[in-house]
Design an enzyme around this catalytic site. Structure first.
Site, PDB file in Angstrom:
ATOM      1  N   LEU A  59       0.820  -1.218   0.000  1.00 55.15           N
ATOM      2  CA  LEU A  59       0.000   0.000   0.000  1.00 55.15           C
ATOM      3  C   LEU A  59       0.855   1.270   0.000  1.00 55.15           C
ATOM      4  O   LEU A  59       0.326   2.376  -0.138  1.00 55.15           O
ATOM      5  CB  LEU A  59      -0.948   0.000   1.202  1.00 55.15           C
ATOM      6  N   ASN A  90       7.493  -2.814   3.744  1.00 50.70           N
ATOM      7  CA  ASN A  90       8.573  -2.023   3.123  1.00 50.70           C
ATOM      8  C   ASN A  90       8.101  -0.620   2.731  1.00 50.70           C
ATOM      9  O   ASN A  90       8.094  -0.222   1.567  1.00 50.70           O
ATOM     10  CB  ASN A  90       9.174  -2.754   1.919  1.00 50.70           C
ATOM     11  N   HIS A 230       5.250 -15.434  -2.890  1.00 55.18           N
ATOM     12  CA  HIS A 230       5.341 -15.482  -4.366  1.00 55.18           C
ATOM     13  C   HIS A 230       6.247 -16.588  -4.928  1.00 55.18           C
ATOM     14  O   HIS A 230       7.199 -16.335  -5.654  1.00 55.18           O
ATOM     15  CB  HIS A 230       5.758 -14.123  -4.933  1.00 55.18           C
ATOM     16  N   ASN A 276       9.636  -9.022  -9.301  1.00 55.05           N
ATOM     17  CA  ASN A 276      10.453  -9.791  -8.373  1.00 55.05           C
ATOM     18  C   ASN A 276       9.551 -10.733  -7.585  1.00 55.05           C
ATOM     19  O   ASN A 276       8.667 -10.256  -6.867  1.00 55.05           O
ATOM     20  CB  ASN A 276      11.166  -8.820  -7.421  1.00 55.05           C
ATOM     21  N   ASP A 303       0.612  -9.737  -4.533  1.00 56.26           N
ATOM     22  CA  ASP A 303       1.859  -8.959  -4.546  1.00 56.26           C
ATOM     23  C   ASP A 303       1.642  -7.647  -5.301  1.00 56.26           C
ATOM     24  O   ASP A 303       2.481  -7.213  -6.099  1.00 56.26           O
ATOM     25  CB  ASP A 303       3.013  -9.754  -5.152  1.00 56.26           C
TER      26      ASP A 303
END
Length: 428
Positions: A59, A90, A230, A276, A303
């Site tokens: 977000l 992050n 992921h 990624n 993701d």
């Protein structure tokens, strides 16, 4: 208290039924229902699912509000049928303290479009050197249960072991971004035939697989829970399958884009395909689909990684990694899993609502569509087909790999505790 009667909906893809919402709760499920004064939604055979839960959303707030905010991200979530999202750590500052996770949690409450559960960082500043305040974040108002340095790997085995030991005390889980950093220095895409032909730095599958192998063994040794973010390679599938056969407490997720797209798209040098972990081969894609179908991979997680225009509209090497996904996830899953016969809609509900809610301990979400349960619901027009137009996205960013691509299915309605957040495809 308001009432809504959803008439003729295929609950989890089954026979058409009526669902009566009274206030924040499902009051009744059956046929021929009526309720005086209720707003009637004629579902016309659309599929009714429990509100979707995303265990992996970026977000960006605080710090990168040019990419996304909690408000715009939750609006995108509601548009995609989600009623609960887990926000990755992050941010700037990093969500590694009780204060930051509480800020994100409160912003989610204020948005009103879906519930937001912050994910706490495993290490201070995502630097991999010192454990963050895991206990304080868990005991905060945000009640953090999932911890991840996603975007970076917890590469130090000692730190990873300590994190697993720490969260075990309160039933938490460490969600690992499996990427051995030394094996991916300078990597730009999947290592293989295409990277060799294009002359781009290769990202080998073993960089993911070696970390997963290490971490499932650590989880077994400690007796704790580990979740693999992921997952993207056929080899990773085999390691997780082996770990589960030994009774190791491991869960795993796959993204919609890894279920559909391959590294052949990188031949265009369009940075929208830079992500990624990287897009892998057709063999990997097929293995991921089969693993999601047989339960080796537990859930689908988006993701959702928004980036501003300038971070993607540049040369490949300089571009940021990531794709937005909240508003297209269900359509991609329909194309890759339902329309191929690998999953039915009950299976989709399991992988996109029930299980992610269970892994993340999302109270009130991932519940059956039955009387007495919270009215967190999404209605899907599965017969719809249309081209993806990012200009209509609720997300602040537009970095979708599906622009102009025809995808099936469209979320028409979303309810959060009985309150409509999306009606006829439009946010309320």
């Amino acid at each position: 208290m308001s009432k809504t009667l959803i008439r003729g909906a295929k609950v989890l893809g089954g026979e058409p039924q009526d669902v009566l919402i009274d206030g924040a709760t499902i009051a009744e499920v059956g046929t021929g229902l009526s309720a005086e004064g209720a707003e009637v939604i004629e579902a016309g055979g659309k599929v009714l699912l429990p509100g979707l839960v995303d265990l992996h959303t970026h977000l960006r707030e605080p710090g990168r509000e040019d990419s996304e905010t909690v408000l715009t991200g939750t609006r995108a979530a509601a548009s995609g049928g989600y009623t609960n999202v887990f926000a990755m750590a992050n941010t700037f500052p990093v969500a590694d303290t009780a204060g930051v996770v509480e800020q994100v949690w409160r912003l989610g409450q204020e948005s009103g479009y879906c519930d937001v559960q912050p994910i706490g960082a495993v290490t201070v500043g995502l630097e991999g050197a010192k454990l963050a305040e895991l206990g304080a974040m868990h005991e905060s108002a945000a009640g953090v249960t999932v911890f991840s340095d996603d975007g970076k790997c917890v590469h130090d085995a000692v730190i990873m072991r300590r994190a697993l030991e720490y969260v075990k005390a309160f039933g938490g889980v460490v969600a690992q971004h499996a990427q051995e950093p030394r094996l991916t220095e300078g990597a730009q895409m999947n290592e293989g035939v295409v990277s060799a032909e294009l002359g781009l730095g290769g990202w080998p599958a073993v960089a993911e697989e070696s970390i997963i192998a290490r971490d499932v063994l650590l989880a077994e040794h400690v007796g704790s829970r580990v979740h693999i973010c992921h997952l993207s390679t056929a080899g990773s599938v085999e390691i997780v399958r082996w770990a589960k056969s030994r009774g190791i407490d491991v869960t795993a997720e796959v993204t919609p884009h890894h279920l559909l797209l391959t590294d052949e798209l990188v031949r265009s040098y369009n940075p929208v395909y830079k992500v990624n972990p990287p897009l892998r081969t057709e063999r990997d894609v097929l293995a991921l689909r089969e693993a999601l179908a047989d339960g080796t991979i537990d859930i689908v997680a988006t993701d959702h990684a928004p980036h501003p225009h300038e971070d993607k509209d540049c040369e490949w090497a300089a571009a940021a990694m990531g794709m937005v996904g909240l508003e297209t996830a269900l359509s991609v899953v329909q194309e890759t899993m339902v329309d191929t016969g690998l999953l039915d809609w009950a299976g989709v509900a399991d992988r996109m609502s029930f299980k992610p809610a269970k892994i993340g301990q999302a109270t009130g979400h991932g519940r059956p569509v039955s009387a007495g349960e919270p009215a967190n619901l999404t209605l899907v027009d599965t017969a719809y087909r249309g081209q993806v137009d990012p200009a209509g996205f609720a997300s602040r960013s537009r970095n979708t790999p599906y622009e102009g691509r025809e995808l099936p299915g469209r979320v028409t309605h979303t309810w959060l505790r009985g309150k409509a957040t999306l009606v006829d495809g439009k946010l309320t």
